[in-house]
Design a protein around this motif. Structure first.
Motif, PDB file in Angstrom:
ATOM      1  N   GLY A  64      35.473  45.151  38.608  1.00 14.35           N
ATOM      2  CA  GLY A  64      35.893  44.206  39.633  1.00 14.35           C
ATOM      3  C   GLY A  64      35.696  44.742  41.033  1.00 14.35           C
ATOM      4  N   SER A 189      33.828  44.570  48.160  1.00  9.69           N
ATOM      5  CA  SER A 189      33.744  43.194  47.651  1.00  9.69           C
ATOM      6  C   SER A 189      34.305  43.161  46.238  1.00  9.69           C
ATOM      7  CB  SER A 189      32.289  42.728  47.654  1.00  9.69           C
ATOM      8  OG  SER A 189      31.495  43.585  46.858  1.00  9.69           O
ATOM      9  N   TRP A 190      35.075  42.147  45.955  1.00  5.85           N
ATOM     10  CA  TRP A 190      35.706  42.018  44.658  1.00  5.85           C
ATOM     11  C   TRP A 190      34.885  41.104  43.757  1.00  5.85           C
ATOM     12  CZ3 TRP A 190      41.717  41.359  45.263  1.00  5.85           C
ATOM     13  CH2 TRP A 190      42.194  42.377  46.104  1.00  5.85           C
ATOM     14  N   LYS A 191      34.926  41.379  42.472  1.00  5.66           N
ATOM     15  CA  LYS A 191      34.351  40.483  41.473  1.00  5.66           C
ATOM     16  C   LYS A 191      35.513  39.840  40.738  1.00  5.66           C
ATOM     17  CE  LYS A 191      30.004  42.998  40.829  1.00  5.66           C
ATOM     18  NZ  LYS A 191      29.128  43.691  39.843  1.00  5.66           N
ATOM     19  N   ALA A 192      35.820  38.611  41.135  1.00  2.00           N
ATOM     20  CA  ALA A 192      37.003  37.943  40.608  1.00  2.00           C
ATOM     21  C   ALA A 192      36.964  37.798  39.090  1.00  2.00           C
ATOM     22  CB  ALA A 192      37.156  36.569  41.259  1.00  2.00           C
ATOM     23  N   SER A 193      35.793  37.560  38.522  1.00  6.27           N
ATOM     24  CA  SER A 193      35.696  37.349  37.078  1.00  6.27           C
ATOM     25  C   SER A 193      36.150  38.583  36.301  1.00  6.27           C
ATOM     26  CB  SER A 193      34.266  36.978  36.694  1.00  6.27           C
ATOM     27  OG  SER A 193      33.360  38.009  37.059  1.00  6.27           O
ATOM     28  N   SER A 194      35.753  39.770  36.778  1.00  8.86           N
ATOM     29  CA  SER A 194      36.146  41.011  36.100  1.00  8.86           C
ATOM     30  C   SER A 194      37.646  41.253  36.223  1.00  8.86           C
ATOM     31  CB  SER A 194      35.378  42.197  36.676  1.00  8.86           C
ATOM     32  OG  SER A 194      33.991  42.070  36.424  1.00  8.86           O
ATOM     33  N   LEU A 195      38.198  40.978  37.413  1.00 13.80           N
ATOM     34  CA  LEU A 195      39.634  41.183  37.613  1.00 13.80           C
ATOM     35  C   LEU A 195      40.453  40.174  36.814  1.00 13.80           C
ATOM     36  CD1 LEU A 195      39.688  41.966  41.446  1.00 13.80           C
ATOM     37  CD2 LEU A 195      39.863  43.564  39.533  1.00 13.80           C
ATOM     38  N   LEU A 196      39.969  38.941  36.720  1.00 14.57           N
ATOM     39  CA  LEU A 196      40.668  37.950  35.902  1.00 14.57           C
ATOM     40  C   LEU A 196      40.600  38.323  34.421  1.00 14.57           C
ATOM     41  CD1 LEU A 196      39.571  34.602  37.602  1.00 14.57           C
ATOM     42  CD2 LEU A 196      41.866  35.603  37.571  1.00 14.57           C
TER      43      LEU A 196
END
Length: 313
Positions: A64, A189-196
């Motif tokens: 993420g 930069s965040w990767k929302a899909s990985s964090l979710l």
């Protein structure tokens, strides 16, 4: 003085647990001796699975933040670092991961940021579990209205005072550490899909953890409450232990909270026996998984992990 406070807190927490529930210990020991061994073994096996998969979610948190060191490498490092939480202060389980992160190709600043993200996701998952369980478990909600006996109230009050003292003594250092760890989160930069995905994984594992607690209770008692009850107990006990600042692993504090919550619907000796057995089985599972990391493509001798306890943050 500050070092002595750190070293004494675990002993104080466990000591208060013994004082608060001391009268229940003989009956609790007898209850533990009569527990179903096969169910205890099943819980242990489940906790081994839980520990490994819980460690593996760190790779999703790193993803993420744009890092992909590999799930096996990240999992192994997480497990080897987690054992450091038992050092005074309770911070080395996290600090050692930051120090050793370059070994798996992750910058220390990113590793530090991932720990903040991981903590936030974990707290959110346990909070959701506790809240959903509390809403669905009317019996526990009614039970919470009943106040514990005077000894437990005194123990809880003393633990609260001890936690406040620690926060006051270390407030400057804690604040600087939090601000320092949050800085990389703002810069990357965040990767929302990985964090979710990480959050969903944590929530699923929390539910699995609560189900294992339910099986453990069945090892002691022939009848059990529903899963929503144990979701509340497990979630609230985890949160109580987590926010026991300075107490490694929340030891003593978490058991006291769990015993009181379980005691709302079962005899207190059994509640104490279950809470203590729960901790013992988790420790055994953690040590077993740790040993397993040296059988699967070991990185370095274990002694190198201890170097993290002497490294500066």
């Amino acid at each position: 003085m500050k070092i002595w406070i750190k070293r004494m807190l675990p002993l104080v927490a466990v000591g208060m647990l013994l004082v608060g529930f001391g009268s229940q210990l003989p009956a609790a020991a007898a209850s533990a001796a009569n527990a179903n061994g096969l169910l205890l073994l099943a819980v242990f096996a489940g906790l081994v699975v839980y520990t490994w998969f819980n460690a593996s979610i760190w790779s999703d948190v790193l993803a993420g933040l744009g890092e992909n060191p590999g799930r096996v490498k990240a999992t192994r490092l997480w497990i080897r670092s987690e054992v450091m939480k038992w050092l005074p202060g309770g911070i080395w389980g996290y600090a050692s991961r930051v120090v050793k992160a370059p070994e798996i190709g992750v910058e220390r600043s990113v590793a530090g940021a991932s720990l903040v993200a991981e903590l936030l996701l974990t707290i959110a998952a346990w909070s959701v579990l506790a809240l959903v369980g509390l809403i669905g478990s009317g019996r526990l909600l009614a039970g919470l209205i009943e106040l514990p006996d005077a000894a437990v109230v005194q123990v809880a009050a003393l633990l609260g005072v001890a936690a406040c003292v620690v926060v006051l003594v270390f407030r400057g250092r804690l604040w600087r550490a939090i601000v320092g760890r949050l800085a990389p989160l703002r810069e990357r930069s965040w990767k929302a899909s990985s964090l979710l995905r990480a959050f969903a994984s944590y929530l699923g594992l929390c539910l699995f953890h609560a189900a294992l607690l339910q099986v453990l209770v069945l090892a002691f008692l022939p009848e059990s409450e529903g899963l929503t009850f144990f979701a509340t107990v497990d979630g609230m006990a985890w949160l109580i232990g987590f926010f026991a600042i300075g107490v490694p692993g929340g030891i003593g504090v978490r058991e006291a909270g769990m015993a009181w919550l379980l005691g709302q619907v079962m005899p207190m000796p059994e509640a104490v026996a279950i809470a203590v057995s729960w901790r013992a089985l988790q420790l055994a599972a953690e040590m077993s998984v740790l040993a397993g990391t040296f059988l699967i493509r070991p990185l370095r001798p274990f002694g190198t992990c201890l170097d993290a306890s002497r490294a500066g943050l």
